[in-house]
Design a protein around this motif. Structure first.
Motif, PDB file in Angstrom:
ATOM      1  N   VAL A  67      37.492  47.559  36.153  1.00  0.00           N
ATOM      2  CA  VAL A  67      38.426  46.816  35.297  1.00  0.00           C
ATOM      3  C   VAL A  67      39.817  46.781  35.927  1.00  0.00           C
ATOM      4  CG1 VAL A  67      39.617  46.818  33.075  1.00  0.00           C
ATOM      5  CG2 VAL A  67      37.161  47.253  33.164  1.00  0.00           C
ATOM      6  N   PHE A  68      40.332  47.955  36.305  1.00  0.00           N
ATOM      7  CA  PHE A  68      41.668  47.994  36.907  1.00  0.00           C
ATOM      8  C   PHE A  68      41.678  47.302  38.271  1.00  0.00           C
ATOM      9  CE2 PHE A  68      42.092  51.837  34.109  1.00  0.00           C
ATOM     10  CZ  PHE A  68      43.066  51.303  33.280  1.00  0.00           C
ATOM     11  N   GLY A  69      40.581  47.445  39.025  1.00  0.00           N
ATOM     12  CA  GLY A  69      40.494  46.778  40.309  1.00  0.00           C
ATOM     13  C   GLY A  69      40.463  45.265  40.169  1.00  0.00           C
ATOM     14  N   SER A  70      39.791  44.772  39.123  1.00  0.00           N
ATOM     15  CA  SER A  70      39.738  43.325  38.894  1.00  0.00           C
ATOM     16  C   SER A  70      41.109  42.779  38.516  1.00  0.00           C
ATOM     17  CB  SER A  70      38.727  43.004  37.789  1.00  0.00           C
ATOM     18  OG  SER A  70      37.423  43.384  38.170  1.00  0.00           O
ATOM     19  N   LEU A  71      41.842  43.525  37.668  1.00  0.00           N
ATOM     20  CA  LEU A  71      43.182  43.081  37.274  1.00  0.00           C
ATOM     21  C   LEU A  71      44.128  43.061  38.473  1.00  0.00           C
ATOM     22  CD1 LEU A  71      43.543  44.990  33.879  1.00  0.00           C
ATOM     23  CD2 LEU A  71      43.072  42.555  34.225  1.00  0.00           C
ATOM     24  N   LEU A  72      44.093  44.138  39.269  1.00  0.00           N
ATOM     25  CA  LEU A  72      44.933  44.176  40.464  1.00  0.00           C
ATOM     26  C   LEU A  72      44.478  43.128  41.475  1.00  0.00           C
ATOM     27  CD1 LEU A  72      47.171  45.424  42.145  1.00  0.00           C
ATOM     28  CD2 LEU A  72      45.575  47.222  42.853  1.00  0.00           C
ATOM     29  N   GLY A  73      43.158  42.935  41.581  1.00  0.00           N
ATOM     30  CA  GLY A  73      42.636  41.924  42.498  1.00  0.00           C
ATOM     31  C   GLY A  73      43.055  40.523  42.102  1.00  0.00           C
ATOM     32  N   LEU A  74      43.091  40.250  40.788  1.00  0.00           N
ATOM     33  CA  LEU A  74      43.542  38.936  40.319  1.00  0.00           C
ATOM     34  C   LEU A  74      45.006  38.717  40.667  1.00  0.00           C
ATOM     35  CD1 LEU A  74      43.086  36.322  38.767  1.00  0.00           C
ATOM     36  CD2 LEU A  74      43.580  37.570  36.644  1.00  0.00           C
ATOM     37  N   LEU A  75      45.818  39.751  40.480  1.00  0.00           N
ATOM     38  CA  LEU A  75      47.228  39.643  40.843  1.00  0.00           C
ATOM     39  C   LEU A  75      47.385  39.378  42.336  1.00  0.00           C
ATOM     40  CD1 LEU A  75      50.243  39.922  40.170  1.00  0.00           C
ATOM     41  CD2 LEU A  75      50.000  42.393  40.484  1.00  0.00           C
ATOM     42  N   LEU A  76      46.625  40.097  43.154  1.00  0.00           N
ATOM     43  CA  LEU A  76      46.698  39.905  44.604  1.00  0.00           C
ATOM     44  C   LEU A  76      46.220  38.514  45.003  1.00  0.00           C
ATOM     45  CD1 LEU A  76      45.349  43.394  45.731  1.00  0.00           C
ATOM     46  CD2 LEU A  76      47.677  42.539  46.090  1.00  0.00           C
ATOM     47  N   ALA A  77      45.179  38.023  44.331  1.00  0.00           N
ATOM     48  CA  ALA A  77      44.679  36.679  44.639  1.00  0.00           C
ATOM     49  C   ALA A  77      45.727  35.625  44.328  1.00  0.00           C
ATOM     50  CB  ALA A  77      43.398  36.415  43.844  1.00  0.00           C
ATOM     51  N   LEU A  78      46.422  35.771  43.192  1.00  0.00           N
ATOM     52  CA  LEU A  78      47.479  34.819  42.835  1.00  0.00           C
ATOM     53  C   LEU A  78      48.639  34.916  43.822  1.00  0.00           C
ATOM     54  CD1 LEU A  78      47.471  35.279  38.954  1.00  0.00           C
ATOM     55  CD2 LEU A  78      46.585  33.331  40.253  1.00  0.00           C
ATOM     56  N   MET A  79      48.949  36.134  44.263  1.00  0.00           N
ATOM     57  CA  MET A  79      50.011  36.311  45.258  1.00  0.00           C
ATOM     58  C   MET A  79      49.610  35.686  46.586  1.00  0.00           C
ATOM     59  SD  MET A  79      51.131  40.249  44.408  1.00  0.00           S
ATOM     60  CE  MET A  79      52.262  40.372  45.799  1.00  0.00           C
ATOM     61  N   ARG A  80      48.331  35.815  46.928  1.00  0.00           N
ATOM     62  CA  ARG A  80      47.842  35.237  48.202  1.00  0.00           C
ATOM     63  C   ARG A  80      47.942  33.711  48.189  1.00  0.00           C
ATOM     64  NH1 ARG A  80      43.565  37.003  52.028  1.00  0.00           N
ATOM     65  NH2 ARG A  80      44.023  35.712  53.842  1.00  0.00           N
ATOM     66  N   LEU A  81      47.823  33.118  47.012  1.00  0.00           N
ATOM     67  CA  LEU A  81      47.893  31.664  46.897  1.00  0.00           C
ATOM     68  C   LEU A  81      49.290  31.175  46.531  1.00  0.00           C
ATOM     69  CD1 LEU A  81      44.570  31.075  44.916  1.00  0.00           C
ATOM     70  CD2 LEU A  81      44.961  30.715  47.358  1.00  0.00           C
ATOM     71  N   SER A  82      50.228  32.086  46.396  1.00  0.00           N
ATOM     72  CA  SER A  82      51.575  31.725  45.975  1.00  0.00           C
ATOM     73  C   SER A  82      52.302  30.947  47.071  1.00  0.00           C
ATOM     74  CB  SER A  82      52.358  32.988  45.614  1.00  0.00           C
ATOM     75  OG  SER A  82      53.713  32.682  45.352  1.00  0.00           O
ATOM     76  N   SER A  83      53.251  30.117  46.633  1.00  0.00           N
ATOM     77  CA  SER A  83      54.097  29.400  47.590  1.00  0.00           C
ATOM     78  C   SER A  83      55.230  30.270  48.103  1.00  0.00           C
ATOM     79  CB  SER A  83      54.671  28.141  46.923  1.00  0.00           C
ATOM     80  OG  SER A  83      55.427  28.493  45.764  1.00  0.00           O
ATOM     81  N   VAL A  84      55.414  31.451  47.490  1.00  0.00           N
ATOM     82  CA  VAL A  84      56.453  32.376  47.936  1.00  0.00           C
ATOM     83  C   VAL A  84      55.895  33.209  49.078  1.00  0.00           C
ATOM     84  CG1 VAL A  84      58.014  34.236  47.239  1.00  0.00           C
ATOM     85  CG2 VAL A  84      57.379  32.446  45.593  1.00  0.00           C
ATOM     86  N   ARG A  85      56.472  33.073  50.245  1.00  0.00           N
ATOM     87  CA  ARG A  85      55.910  33.695  51.438  1.00  0.00           C
ATOM     88  C   ARG A  85      55.836  35.225  51.366  1.00  0.00           C
ATOM     89  NH1 ARG A  85      58.058  31.309  56.961  1.00  0.00           N
ATOM     90  NH2 ARG A  85      57.089  29.499  55.952  1.00  0.00           N
ATOM     91  N   PRO A  86      56.876  35.932  50.894  1.00  0.00           N
ATOM     92  CA  PRO A  86      56.761  37.400  50.808  1.00  0.00           C
ATOM     93  C   PRO A  86      55.595  37.872  49.943  1.00  0.00           C
ATOM     94  CG  PRO A  86      59.052  36.745  50.624  1.00  0.00           C
ATOM     95  CD  PRO A  86      58.234  35.491  50.571  1.00  0.00           C
TER      96      PRO A  86
ATOM     97  N   GLU B   3      39.751  38.876  47.232  1.00  0.00           N
ATOM     98  CA  GLU B   3      39.168  37.795  48.021  1.00  0.00           C
ATOM     99  C   GLU B   3      38.128  37.014  47.224  1.00  0.00           C
ATOM    100  OE1 GLU B   3      40.037  37.050  51.781  1.00  0.00           O
ATOM    101  OE2 GLU B   3      41.521  37.510  50.239  1.00  0.00           O
ATOM    102  N   THR B   4      37.352  37.715  46.421  1.00  0.00           N
ATOM    103  CA  THR B   4      36.358  37.032  45.583  1.00  0.00           C
ATOM    104  C   THR B   4      37.036  36.103  44.588  1.00  0.00           C
ATOM    105  OG1 THR B   4      34.837  38.910  45.786  1.00  0.00           O
ATOM    106  CG2 THR B   4      34.453  37.385  43.973  1.00  0.00           C
ATOM    107  N   LEU B   5      38.074  36.606  43.918  1.00  0.00           N
ATOM    108  CA  LEU B   5      38.776  35.799  42.929  1.00  0.00           C
ATOM    109  C   LEU B   5      39.565  34.671  43.585  1.00  0.00           C
ATOM    110  CD1 LEU B   5      39.948  38.691  40.597  1.00  0.00           C
ATOM    111  CD2 LEU B   5      38.305  36.903  40.022  1.00  0.00           C
ATOM    112  N   ARG B   6      40.096  34.913  44.768  1.00  0.00           N
ATOM    113  CA  ARG B   6      40.793  33.840  45.478  1.00  0.00           C
ATOM    114  C   ARG B   6      39.845  32.685  45.778  1.00  0.00           C
ATOM    115  NH1 ARG B   6      41.909  32.378  50.907  1.00  0.00           N
ATOM    116  NH2 ARG B   6      40.650  34.130  51.671  1.00  0.00           N
TER     117      ARG B   6
END
Length: 283
Positions: free
Chosen positions: A90-109, A167-170
């Protein structure tokens, strides 16, 4: 007497060589398959005849030793394994979703942070991550992971799971047609509202089959909790089986624990396969 032109008659198909017979490809295939079956049967017979079944039963299937595993096998070990796995997932999925959204973000950092996390924790062995957590209080004196032993195990599984789930969620987010976002924006939704209400729910449905496989992998990775030195009421299946095997000097508890894992992982694997087939039919 007129001369008649002499024409050569076309040669017919060459017949089989004298004294030989031509074997069709289908017959060759049947012969090959028959030889393979014979070899397999002979190998099985050799295993049955040469194996010391009495010794195996004495060391791996001793019933009086197996009885000692109950009921703690289910009430303590399996329960803790499920707690570690579900919480880490559960916690890994929530953190993974956040990371996936960050990976697709237009903000480079944001993209850099997500890429660094994913690449590091996908590249490190899961065992090494648990060992780092074990020595974390030495690096940060006075620091304690919230939740004690449970918290340490869940933290390790969360870190491992998040990198793969990201990566899966991305992939799931990118699989949602862009027209869905455009339609939501045309209805007056903001970009974040469109992501939460339209894109993310569809992405989650898309990634349910691989997510189920990820849960099975995490369930098996929960065995690494034993390297945290858990004991007593905090033991999971592998630690429980290892401790009982050491106490009884017999490998039967390891076999019992292995069967318990299979009771959980095989149905989940079957479920993942069914979900993949259903999803494939729906395309």
């Amino acid at each position: 007497m007129t001369d008649q032109p002499i024409t050569a008659e076309p040669a017919g198909p060459a017949g089989p060589a004298p004294g030989g017979s031509r074997v069709s490809p289908r017959k060759k295939q049947r012969i090959s398959r028959g030889v393979q079956y014979v070899i397999l049967i002979l190998a099985l017979v050799a295993v049955v005849l040469l194996t010391n079944w009495k010794g195996l039963a004495e060391n791996f299937a001793k019933m009086d030793v197996a009885r000692q595993a109950f009921p703690d096998l289910f009430t303590v070990a399996l329960r803790n394994t499920i707690v570690y796995t579900v919480a880490g997932f559960v916690f890994g999925s929530l953190l993974g979703l956040l990371l996936a959204l960050m990976r697709l973000s237009s903000v480079r950092p944001y993209r850099w942070i997500a890429v660094v996390y994913i690449e590091i924790f996908r590249g490190l062995p899961a065992l090494l991550i648990f060992l780092l957590i074990l020595f974390l209080p030495l690096a940060l004196p006075g620091f304690q992971v919230p939740g004690g032993t449970y918290g340490q195990g869940i933290l390790g599984l969360t870190i491992v799971s998040a990198a793969y789930m990201a990566e899966t969620l991305r992939a799931g987010l990118q699989a949602v047609p862009k027209g869905q976002t455009e339609a939501a924006r045309s209805l007056g939704m903001s970009h974040s509202r469109a992501m939460v209400s339209v894109v993310i729910p569809q992405a989650i449905r898309i990634v349910i089959p691989p997510t189920t496989n990820q849960f099975v992998s995490l369930l098996k990775d929960s065995s690494l909790v034993l390297f945290l030195g858990v004991s007593g009421e905090y033991v999971e299946l592998t630690k429980f089986g290892n401790d009982l095997a050491s106490t009884t000097s017999n490998a039967t508890p390891i076999m019992v624990v292995g069967l318990t894992y299979l009771l959980v992982t095989i149905p989940l694997g079957y479920l993942a396969g069914r979900l993949e087939k259903r999803q494939a039919k729906g395309r």
